[in-house]
Design a protein around this motif. Structure first.
Motif, short mmCIF file in Angstrom:
data_model
loop_
_atom_site.label_atom_id
_atom_site.label_comp_id
_atom_site.label_asym_id
_atom_site.label_seq_id
_atom_site.Cartn_x
_atom_site.Cartn_y
_atom_site.Cartn_z
N ILE A 1 0.83 -1.22 0.00
CA ILE A 1 0.00 0.00 0.00
C ILE A 1 0.86 1.26 0.00
N GLY A 2 2.13 1.11 -0.35
CA GLY A 2 3.01 2.26 -0.44
C GLY A 2 3.13 2.76 -1.87
N ASP A 3 4.05 3.68 -2.08
CA ASP A 3 4.38 4.16 -3.42
C ASP A 3 5.83 4.61 -3.43
N ARG A 4 6.30 5.02 -4.58
CA ARG A 4 7.73 5.24 -4.77
C ARG A 4 8.28 6.44 -4.02
N LYS A 5 7.42 7.29 -3.43
CA LYS A 5 7.89 8.50 -2.76
C LYS A 5 7.62 8.55 -1.27
N HIS A 6 6.36 8.33 -0.87
CA HIS A 6 5.98 8.63 0.51
C HIS A 6 6.74 7.76 1.50
N LEU A 7 7.22 8.37 2.55
CA LEU A 7 8.06 7.80 3.61
C LEU A 7 9.52 7.69 3.19
N LEU A 8 9.85 7.95 1.94
CA LEU A 8 11.16 7.60 1.41
C LEU A 8 12.07 8.78 1.11
N ASP A 9 11.61 10.02 1.33
CA ASP A 9 12.42 11.19 0.99
C ASP A 9 13.73 11.25 1.77
N ASP A 10 13.68 11.03 3.08
CA ASP A 10 14.89 11.13 3.90
C ASP A 10 15.91 10.08 3.49
N LEU A 11 15.44 8.88 3.25
CA LEU A 11 16.31 7.80 2.83
C LEU A 11 16.96 8.11 1.49
N SER A 12 16.15 8.54 0.53
CA SER A 12 16.68 8.86 -0.80
C SER A 12 17.67 10.00 -0.73
N ALA B 1 18.96 3.21 21.77
CA ALA B 1 17.87 2.68 22.59
C ALA B 1 16.63 3.56 22.59
N HIS B 2 16.80 4.85 22.35
CA HIS B 2 15.66 5.76 22.44
C HIS B 2 15.02 6.06 21.09
N ASP B 3 15.43 5.35 20.05
CA ASP B 3 14.79 5.50 18.74
C ASP B 3 13.45 4.78 18.78
N PRO C 1 11.68 3.90 7.69
CA PRO C 1 12.48 4.47 6.59
C PRO C 1 12.96 5.89 6.88
N MET C 2 12.35 6.56 7.86
CA MET C 2 12.77 7.91 8.22
C MET C 2 13.65 7.94 9.46
N SER C 3 13.87 6.79 10.06
CA SER C 3 14.73 6.72 11.25
C SER C 3 16.18 7.00 10.87
N GLN C 4 16.79 7.96 11.54
CA GLN C 4 18.19 8.27 11.26
C GLN C 4 19.09 7.09 11.62
N THR C 5 18.69 6.31 12.61
CA THR C 5 19.45 5.11 12.96
C THR C 5 19.41 4.11 11.82
N ALA C 6 18.20 3.85 11.30
CA ALA C 6 18.06 2.90 10.19
C ALA C 6 18.80 3.38 8.95
N ILE C 7 18.72 4.67 8.68
CA ILE C 7 19.42 5.22 7.51
C ILE C 7 20.93 5.07 7.67
N ALA C 8 21.44 5.30 8.89
CA ALA C 8 22.87 5.14 9.12
C ALA C 8 23.31 3.69 8.89
N TRP C 9 22.53 2.72 9.38
CA TRP C 9 22.85 1.32 9.13
C TRP C 9 22.80 1.00 7.64
N PRO D 1 26.24 3.68 15.00
CA PRO D 1 25.74 4.94 14.44
C PRO D 1 25.68 6.03 15.48
N THR D 2 25.75 7.26 15.01
CA THR D 2 25.48 8.39 15.88
C THR D 2 23.99 8.47 16.10
N CYS D 3 23.56 8.45 17.33
CA CYS D 3 22.12 8.43 17.62
C CYS D 3 21.56 9.84 17.58
N ALA D 4 20.60 10.05 16.68
CA ALA D 4 19.95 11.36 16.53
C ALA D 4 18.44 11.12 16.52
N TYR D 5 17.73 11.86 17.34
CA TYR D 5 16.27 11.64 17.47
C TYR D 5 15.53 12.91 17.08
#
Length: 279
Positions: free
Chosen positions: A64-75, A240-242, A250-258, A275-279
Motif C-alpha cells: 500500500i506504499g508508493d515510490r515516494k511517501h516515507l522515502l524522501d529522507d532515505l533517498s 535505545a531511544h529511537d 524508513p525515516m529513522s536516522q538510525t536505520a538510515i545510518a545502518w 551509528p550516531t544516535c539522533a532523534y
C-alpha cells in the motif's frame, strides 16, 4: 488482532461494492501511484555512477506504499553520499501477487542498468519491499545483478497479524483485495516456498534492519535471515531511544545510518557499526 486486517478489508469491499473476476491478484480497481512524484533526488535517468559509488540504488516500497511517501529522507541521504538513486511503483501499490511484482522489479532493474551502464545495483526495501526482491534473487536471476539488499522491517518470515486466509468469511475477500497481504501471513505457501533451502542465495550481501516497536511485521524478529553474508540488527540495540516503528523506520536516522554502512563497503552492514544516535 489476527482478524483485524481481514475484517477491515471485508468492510471496505462491502462499503464500496467492489467485485473482481476470479483469480484477481490485487485490489479490484487500479489504485493511484505517487501523486507527488519521486523521492528527493531519485529517478535522475541521466545520473552516472562514480568509481566510488559504482552501483545505483533502487528503493522498493512496501504494501500500500508508493515510490515516494516515507522515502524522501532515505533517498536524500543516499544521494548526498553520491549514489544514483531510483524508485519504482509496483503491484497496484504493492497489493498484487508478489511474484508478479518481482517481475516488475526485474524489468525496472534492467532499465536502470541500461541507463546507468552499471554492472550491478543495490536495493533498499521497506516491509514487502525488503522481502520481495529475494524472490527476484532466488527465482528470476537477480543474484547476478544485485550487490546489496537492505531490508527495513522486511516481511521475510511474514506476520501473525494478517487475518487468517483460511477463514471462509474473510479469507477470499482478503485475497481479492490484497493478495500480497495473504502471501505475507506467517506460514503462507508463498513464504514457505521463498524460504525453503537457502534463505540468502547468491553472492548478494543481505542486511535486515528491524525495530522492536514493529506493529506490522510481528514478531519483529520475522525480519531476520540466516546466511553467511548476512547482518541482522534491531535499531534499538544501537540507539535505545529511537522509537521508530514499522511505518516510520524508513525515516529513522538510525536505520538510515545502518543502510549507508551496508552500501558503502563490501559485504553487509558491519555488526560492529555504531551509528550516531539522533532523534
Amino acid at each position: 488482532m489476527r482478524l483485524l486486517l481481514g475484517a477491515l478489508l471485508v468492510s471496505l469491499v462491502t462499503t464500496l461494492g467492489l467485485a473482481a473476476p476470479s483469480g484477481a491478484d490485487g485490489f479490484p480497481i487500479p489504485l493511484p501511484t505517487s501523486p507527488d512524484g519521486d523521492p528527493v533526488g531519485a529517478n535522475d535517468w541521466s545520473c552516472k555512477p562514480s568509481a566510488q559509488r559504482p552501483e545505483p540504488v533502487i528503493i522498493v516500497h512496501g504494501t500500500i506504499g508508493d515510490r515516494k511517501h516515507l522515502l524522501d529522507d532515505l533517498s536524500s541521504a543516499m544521494v548526498t553520499k553520491g549514489f544514483c538513486v531510483f524508485s519504482l511503483d509496483y503491484g497496484n501499490r504493492g497489493t498484487g501477487d508478489i511474484a508478479r511484482s518481482a517481475h516488475t522489479l526485474k524489468r525496472f532493474t534492467e532499465r536502470v542498468l541500461r541507463a546507468t551502464g552499471a554492472g550491478k545495483v543495490s536495493m533498499v526495501g521497506h516491509s514487502q519491499g525488503g522481502m520481495m526482491p529475494r524472490y527476484y534473487i532466488k527465482f528470476l536471476g537477480g543474484g547476478a545483478v544485485i550487490d546489496d539488499l537492505v531490508g527495513l522491517s522486511p516481511s521475510n518470515h511474514g506476520t501473525v497479524i494478517v487475518g487468517d486466509p483460511a477463514n471462509p468469511l474473510t479469507g477470499p475477500v482478503l485475497d481479492l483485495v490484497c493478495r500480497a497481504c495473504v502471501q505475507q501471513a506467517a506460514g503462507s505457501k508463498f513464504l514457505r516456498h521463498l524460504n525453503s533451502g537457502d534463505e540468502t542465495p547468491g553472492p548478494v550481501s543481505y542486511t535486515q534492519i528491524s525495530t522492536k516497536y514493529d506493529e506490522v511485521v510481528v514478531p519483529y524478529s520475522s525480519a531476520f535471515l540466516s546466511g553467511p553474508h548476512t547482518t541482522n540488527v534491531t535499531i534499538q540495540s544501537s540507539c535505545a531511544h529511537d522509537i521508530a516503528e514499522h511505518v516510520l523506520i524508513p525515516m529513522s536516522q538510525t536505520a538510515i545510518a545502518w543502510t549507508l554502512d551496508a552500501l558503502t563497503h563490501p559485504g553487509p552492514a558491519r555488526k560492529t557499526f555504531k551509528p550516531t544516535c539522533a532523534y
